[in-house]
Every structure is written in structure tokens, then in C-alpha cells.
Design a protein around this motif. Structure first.
Motif: not given
Lengths: 196, 416
Positions: B245-247, B249-250, B253-254, B268, B271
Motif C-alpha cells: 500500500s502507498p501508506l 512506502v515511507f 524507505q526509512r 521514490i 521524487v
């Protein structure tokens, strides 16, 4: 034979250092925060990370009463998402949960113990002494939106509340893909143009 | 109407100088529009190259650089990613799918990329289009290779043909003991995939199995023997990752950016592209500025041409005045001439632009992998064209006003 033993011994000694954690430290630039935005269906989520200097003007451990008050007030403000983002009414977004914390940046891997929670900010001091002298505020919120497609821009009252904040590096992702933007103090608006 | 006919006739009677002036305006307009077309074309082409990939994982470097070497095959990786770290991160709950890629070898100037068969399912371009085969299919055997459309076209490859991969990017040494067989030819995509030879990760390991310290070791391992070896990859260059889910991603990423065992990063794609445009934007603006100056120069040239013509045309003006033309008519006629020249220049410029695009497109595509779309003029470009015409008319009024003054004076003063 003794030489071999020596080599073996050296290898055994070297092994723990080889797997030891690397030293690493995140970048930290005063004036510049990051804002991550994610949307999936009706759920909109954001996380703001801003240097302590941007929010309260200092990053040393809050020892004086005045400093402690400032930190508490900042966390209080940041835990209200409307301080940071203003979403268009048409999108019908309601915050479901929102938190704000102060994090001491150290070269240790960040874990929950290193974070300073809203309600336990009296215990800061020993954490912050181990830190590399920098602190960061993290604010996080989740909204549910009745009509998320109506979101065409996001205003950032954040800049109005925190005069030391200069810019925000924005990363945004949704089912439509990701994009980046830089929002600066003079123009505190993130144009979405249907990209989120 | 008479004015228009007069202006046209007057221009036609001086067709050589007028023609050259119009050509100068046309060339400068085509240049101006061309810069704009290449700029927007390059952006669109880059943005169309990858879609539906949430994160790109690679060694810690700049986000732009990671994107360029992993997706666009521009530049080289700073470091590899160990297979262990990749597997560790790919097993995180946020990860829906992860496709490793391994770059570094080449085949007659084209990059060779090792990956898994998932690549053909997961790599998407131009808003979610999947790769498809023009002929043949995915690599099935260890020494099978799928080639991009440009590779097949430029090297004239057919299915089943044997190809030899070169070690590194400069073809000093070949992996000629382990040739590959072309198992499939991909459809043209307009992305760097067209210029890539795709093999399996295991094949990349296999051709390097008997290589040590950058050279071939003394004990070669034959293509048959290598099949018996453990060919699980040890390192990859980068990986494409999709999240559930896009939720997520971060969070992922972290986790990657703070991964303690190895310095890694995740970007991303959108970005990183944005960052790239911020860097390139300065150069783009400079280019646009220069081409706008060229247009201004051409328009000034036109003014100079009209000015120098005024003296020769004093007699003509006097006759006009004598047959009853008012000084204002002369002003109008000269301004109209300038406007006509600017319009003709702009129109010819558009024709030159599209002819140029049509001729240059295959070459630009082959040389830079940029697929320039031949699209109608955008609002911005049309505004530029209108600006050329208005600018031409405005600078045209300068000699026109002068002619107006002269024609007044010519009528009033007695000359010897």
C-alpha cells in the motif's frame, strides 16, 4: 604453529568488529524539514520531521523551566495536525489519530527507546546527553477523507506557526505514483494537480 | 484590403531580402520551439520510463544517481548491494514484490542486465504498460537471453542466435566460452529496455564463475560444468520494490535508509526525477533564454532590413503620397509588412520544427534513448509563436514611424 594460532586469534578478535554496527548519522539541516504524504483510497497520512531549531529555536537538552515549557508547547501544537496542514474542506478529511514526539538524533540506530514520547518528556535528559547534539520533532497524523479526489492543494500553516522553518522537502505517494516537491516559506502551498 | 495587397506586393517585389529575413525568423522560431519540444519530450520520456514501482533500492548514493544508473542505465553504480541484505529487506512485511537487477556487463555497446523473470511482470512503463515479446519468450534456460527491440534491430538478431557477452563495459575480454541464445525479442517500448540484453541473475553468476580478481582464472569452468555449481547470486546492483500500500512506502524507505548492516538507500522514482528536474531546470532555462535571444536577434535583423530599405523606397513613398495616401497609410503599410514577415517566419518555423523533429527523431532515439513525441503545439508553444508575431509587429513600427515622419517632411519641405 604459533603463527597460525596468532592468525586464528586475530580472526576471532576481528570477527565482532566486522559485524559491529556501522556508525551513521542522518543529515540534519536547520531550516529544512521533510514532509512525507501518502494516500491510499480514503486514507491520508503524513509525517513531518523538523529540526528542533525550526520548532523551538534550540536543540540542547531542555533543562530550564522555560525550555521545558517551550518543548511541551511545541509538542502540544504539533500533535494537532491542523497546525501543519490545511486541507480543502471539499475533501472532507477528518484526523483519526495524531501524535508528535521529540527525537534525539544519535549515531545509534533509532529505536522506540530513543524517542521521547509526548507524555514522558520529563525523562529527556539522559537520552539527549548521548545524542550528537541535534534533536528533531516528528509529527504524524492519519486522516480519513470522504472525497479525497477533491484535494487539489495543501496549504501549510506550519510556516506561520514556526518562524524558523524555511522549507520543507515533500515526498508524496499514492496509487497514482510518487512525486517530490519543495515548499518554501514565501509560498507555503503544495500544489497537487491531481497527482496525489 | 488595399493596404494588405499593397504590402504583399511590396514584399514580393523584394523577395530575396524578404525571403532571407523570413528564413532567419523561421530558423530562430524553430530553434526556440525545438528547445521547448526537446525539454518537454525529455521530461515525458523520463517520466514514462518507470511506473508502478514504489521504491528503488541501491547502495547509498544520491537519489538522482541511483535512479539514473538503475533505471536509465546512465552512469555506474557506486557500490553493489549484497544478496543477503536484499533478501533480508525483501522479506519485510511492507514489501509486496521485489525484483533485483544486476548490471555491469555489456554486449556490443548494449548493457546486459541480470534479473529474475519477475522483471517481465513487474516492470511497467508509460502509465502501467507491461513488457511484451515481439517474438519468442522469456529466458528459460540458464544461457537464454531476451533482447530489447533496438538491440535486435541494430544487430540484426533473430531467435535462437548465439551471442557473446563482454566482461565490463569496454569489450576487452569476452565471456566467449559461455555464449547465450536469444530466446525472445521484446516489443519496442521507447525506454532503455529497448537497448538492454536481459539474462537471469544466475547467468551473471555463471559467466563469472571462473573469474577471479577481475580476470579469468587458470582453471576454466565449462558451460556444462557451471550448471552443476551453486549459482545463487552474491550481489546485485539495485532492486525495484513494490509495496502492498502507498501508506507503507515511507516506513519501508526509512527502514532501508537506516538499515544498520549495510549502507543502503531507497528512492521514490517520482521524487528522484523531481530532483533531477530541479538540477536540469537551470540549464533548460538558460537554453530557452538563449533561443529567445536568437528570435530577438532575427526580429531586430528584420527591423534593420526595413530601415535600410526606407531610403530606397523614398520615391515609392512620395508617389504614394502624391496619389493621395495619408502618412498614416504609410505607417500602416510598413507595420503590416513587418507583421506579415513575422507571421510568415513563425509559420515557416513551425513547418521547419516538425520536419526537423520527424527527421531527427530516430537518431535522437538511437543516440540518447529519448523518444520525442510529435505532438501538436502546446499552449505555451502557441503563446511563444504569438509573442514572435507581436514582437515582430512591434519592432516593425520603429521603421514605420520613421517612414511616417519622413513622408510628412518630404511633403512639406522643399528640397533642392
Amino acid at each position: 604453529m604459533p603463527l597460525r594460532l596468532l592468525i586464528a586469534g586475530a580472526l576471532i578478535c576481528a570477527a565482532p568488529t566486522a559485524i559491529a554496527q556501522q556508525r551513521q548519522l542522518d543529515a540534519h539541516e536547520h531550516g529544512a524539514g521533510t514532509l512525507d504524504l501518502a494516500r491510499s483510497g480514503n486514507i491520508l497520512e503524513f509525517e513531518l520531521r523538523a529540526p528542533g531549531a525550526d520548532i523551538v529555536g534550540f536543540e540542547h537538552a531542555a533543562t530550564s523551566e522555560e525550555d521545558k515549557m517551550a518543548v511541551a508547547a511545541a509538542i502540544e501544537m504539533l500533535s494537532k495536525p491542523e497546525t501543519i496542514l490545511a486541507l480543502s474542506d471539499a475533501a472532507g478529511c477528518e484526523p483519526q489519530e495524531a501524535t508528535a514526539i521529540l527525537v534525539a538524533m544519535s549515531d545509534e540506530h533509532e529505536d522506540e527507546a530513543g524517542m521521547l514520547e509526548h507524555d514522558e518528556h520529563d525523562e529527556h535528559d539522559d537520552h539527549e546527553e548521548a545524542a550528537a547534539g541535534h534533536t528533531e520533532f516528528h509529527a504524524h497524523a492519519i486522516y480519513t477523507c470522504s472525497n479525497p479526489e477533491a484535494l487539489d492543494r495543501i496549504d501549510l500553516p506550519y510556516f506561520g506557526h514556526f518562524p524558523n522553518a524555511r522549507e520543507l522537502e515533500v515526498q508524496a505517494v499514492s496509487d497514482k505514483g510518487g512525486f517530490g516537491a519543495e515548499v518554501v516559506r514565501d509560498q507555503p502551498v503544495l500544489q497537487l494537480d491531481g497527482k496525489l | 484590403m488595399i493596404l494588405l495587397r499593397l504590402a504583399l506586393r511590396s514584399l514580393i517585389s523584394r523577395r530575396v531580402t524578404v525571403g532571407l529575413t523570413v528564413l532567419a525568423i523561421a530558423l530562430s522560431t524553430a530553434l526556440f520551439l525545438g528547445v521547448e519540444k526537446v525539454r518537454t519530450g525529455a521530461r515525458a520520456s523520463f517520466a514514462d520510463t518507470i511506473s508502478d514501482t514504489d521504491l528503488i533500492l541501491g547502495a547509498r548514493t544520491g537519489g538522482v544517481q541511483l535512479l539514473l544508473y538503475s533505471v536509465f542505465r546512465i552512469g555506474n553504480a557506486t557500490n553493489n548491494v549484497t544478496w543477503e541484505s536484499f533478501e533480508d529487506l525483501a522479506s519485510r512485511p511492507e514489501v509486496d514484490w521485489a525484483v533485483p537487477i544486476s548490471l555491469g556487463d555489456s554486449h556490443r555497446g548494449f548493457r546486459v542486465m541480470g534479473t529474475t523473470t519477475d522483471y517481465f511482470d513487474r516492470y511497467k512503463y508509460r502509465g502501467g504498460r507491461a513488457l511484451s515479446f515481439a517474438e519468442g519468450g522469456r529466458p528459460a534456460d540458464l544461457f537464454d537471453a531476451a533482447v530489447g527491440a533496438d538491440v535486435a534491430r541494430e544487430l540484426g538478431y533473430r531467435l535462437g542466435q548465439e551471442i557473446v557477452v563482454a566482461h565490463g563495459l569496454a569489450s576487452f575480454t569476452d565471456h566467449d566460452d559461455k555464449p547465450f541464445r536469444v530466446s525472445g525479442i521484446l516489443e519496442k517500448t521507447g525506454t532503455p529496455v529497448d537497448r538492454t540484453v536481459i539474462v537471469s541473475l544466475e547467468a551473471i553468476e555463471a559467466i563469472h564463475a571462473d573469474w577471479q580478481g577481475g580476470g579469468r582464472s587458470g582453471t576454466p569452468i565449462s558451460a556444462a560444468q557451471v550448471r552443476e555449481l551453486d549459482l545463487s547470486p552474491r550481489a546485485i546492483t539495485a532492486a525495484m520494490i513494490g509495496t502492498s500500500s502507498p501508506l507503507q512506502v515511507f516506513k519501508l524507505q526509512r527502514a532501508i535508509n537506516e538499515y544498520p548492516e549495510e549502507p543502503l538507500m531507497a528512492v521514490i522514482p517520482g521524487v528522484a526525477l523531481q530532483e533531477l528536474w530541479e538540477i536540469v531546470g537551470v540549464a533548460e532555462t538558460a537554453l530557452l533564454g538563449v533561443s529567445a535571444m536568437v528570435v530577438a536577434t532575427a526580429l531586430l535583423g528584420m527591423t534593420a532590413m526595413i530601415f535600410s530599405g526606407l531610403n530606397e523606397r523614398r520615391r515609392e513613398m512620395a508617389i504614394f503620397r502624391a496619389v493621395g495616401a495619408r502618412p498614416r497609410t504609410i505607417l500602416g503599410m510598413l507595420t503590416l509588412e513587418a507583421a506579415l514577415m513575422a507571421t510568415a517566419g513563425a509559420a515557416l518555423g513551425v513547418i521547419l520544427l516538425y520536419t526537423g523533429l520527424w527527421i531527427a527523431r530516430p537518431h535522437v532515439d538511437a543516440a540518447f534513448g529519448l523518444y520525442l513525441p510529435i505532438a501538436p503545439l502546446t499552449g505555451r508553444e502557441t503563446a511563444g509563436l504569438i509573442a514572435v508575431v507581436i514582437g515582430g509587429t512591434l519592432v516593425g513600427t520603429i521603421p514605420a514611424i520613421r517612414a511616417y515622419r519622413i513622408s510628412l517632411a518630404d511633403g512639406m519641405t522643399v528640397r533642392s
